[in-house]
Design an enzyme around this catalytic site. Structure first.
Site, PDB file in Angstrom:
ATOM      1  N   CYS A   8       0.872  -1.179   0.000  1.00  0.00           N
ATOM      2  CA  CYS A   8       0.000   0.000   0.000  1.00  0.00           C
ATOM      3  C   CYS A   8       0.905   1.225   0.000  1.00  0.00           C
ATOM      4  CB  CYS A   8      -1.000  -0.021   1.156  1.00  0.00           C
ATOM      5  SG  CYS A   8      -0.305   0.210   2.803  1.00  0.00           S
ATOM      6  N   ARG A  14      -3.602  -0.510   5.272  1.00  0.00           N
ATOM      7  CA  ARG A  14      -4.162  -1.580   4.445  1.00  0.00           C
ATOM      8  C   ARG A  14      -3.254  -2.801   4.320  1.00  0.00           C
ATOM      9  NH1 ARG A  14      -5.402   2.292  -0.503  1.00  0.00           N
ATOM     10  NH2 ARG A  14      -3.557   3.225   0.441  1.00  0.00           N
ATOM     11  N   ASP A 114     -14.698 -13.470 -12.176  1.00  0.00           N
ATOM     12  CA  ASP A 114     -15.689 -13.273 -13.228  1.00  0.00           C
ATOM     13  C   ASP A 114     -14.935 -13.096 -14.552  1.00  0.00           C
ATOM     14  OD1 ASP A 114     -17.563 -12.362 -15.042  1.00  0.00           O
ATOM     15  OD2 ASP A 114     -18.334 -10.749 -13.781  1.00  0.00           O
TER      16      ASP A 114
END
Length: 194
Positions: A8, A14, A114
């Protein structure tokens, strides 16, 4: 891919949360043989992990690194997989370490499952690379190219995990939830590859 590096900005929020949460998830699923570290593209070595990030990790029964680490060539060399929190961190890491391009991804990009979204993301990244090359060659970007960039960007969810730095505790909790959702997919992917 046994050595995973999270990146990060300052390595205080993070990426330390990702490091700590991934270690916990791996322990819970008896996924052994992996090493996890984190670093920041603009980190100052030794800066303590954010109090809110440490609190969120503690709430989750996880533990991150106690202090920040600056992204360096030895860390890039050590890693098998580099997962960044944003696309700008990814670009920055690739600019600094171009030989590592094949192992640097955003966290969301790497766990994307996906196929249609993956194809759109590849198209967007390719187009952005073309535009960056044009800029480097001092060629103007046309209105049509700018429109196409906006259209491609609007068709995809954000590849970035927002920075909670300086925000309230609930912002860190939301960030940790988003990171953990990605890390659950990562662990599943790692287990499938064993």
């Amino acid at each position: 891919m046994n050595r995973i590096l999270f990146i990060c900005t300052g390595n205080t929020c993070r990426s330390p949360m990702a490091e700590g949460i991934l270690r916990k998830l791996m322990a819970e699923r008896n996924l052994t043989g992996y090493e996890v570290r984190s670093a920041g593209v603009a980190a100052y070595d030794g800066t303590p992990t954010s109090d809110h990030a440490a609190s969120v990790l503690k709430e989750r029964g996880a533990e991150g690194p106690p202090h920040s680490t600056f992204l360096s060539q030895p860390l890039i060399d050590w890693s098998d997989l580099v997962l960044t929190m944003t696309s700008s961190h990814k670009r920055h890491a690739i600019q600094l370490y171009p030989a590592a391009v094949d192992k640097i991804y955003t966290l969301k990009e790497y766990v994307q499952d996906d196929p249609a979204e993956t194809a759109k993301l590849a198209e967007l990244e390719s187009f952005v690379s073309e535009l960056q090359l044009k800029q480097a060659l001092a060629q103007p970007i046309t209105d049509a190219e700018q429109a196409r960039l906006r259209t491609l960007g609007a068709e995809l969810p954000s590849p970035d995990i927002a920075d909670p730095f300086g925000g309230p505790l609930h912002a860190y909790r939301r960030c940790a939830e988003e990171i953990e959702a990605c890390l659950i997919k990562l662990v599943t992917k790692l287990q499938a590859s064993e």
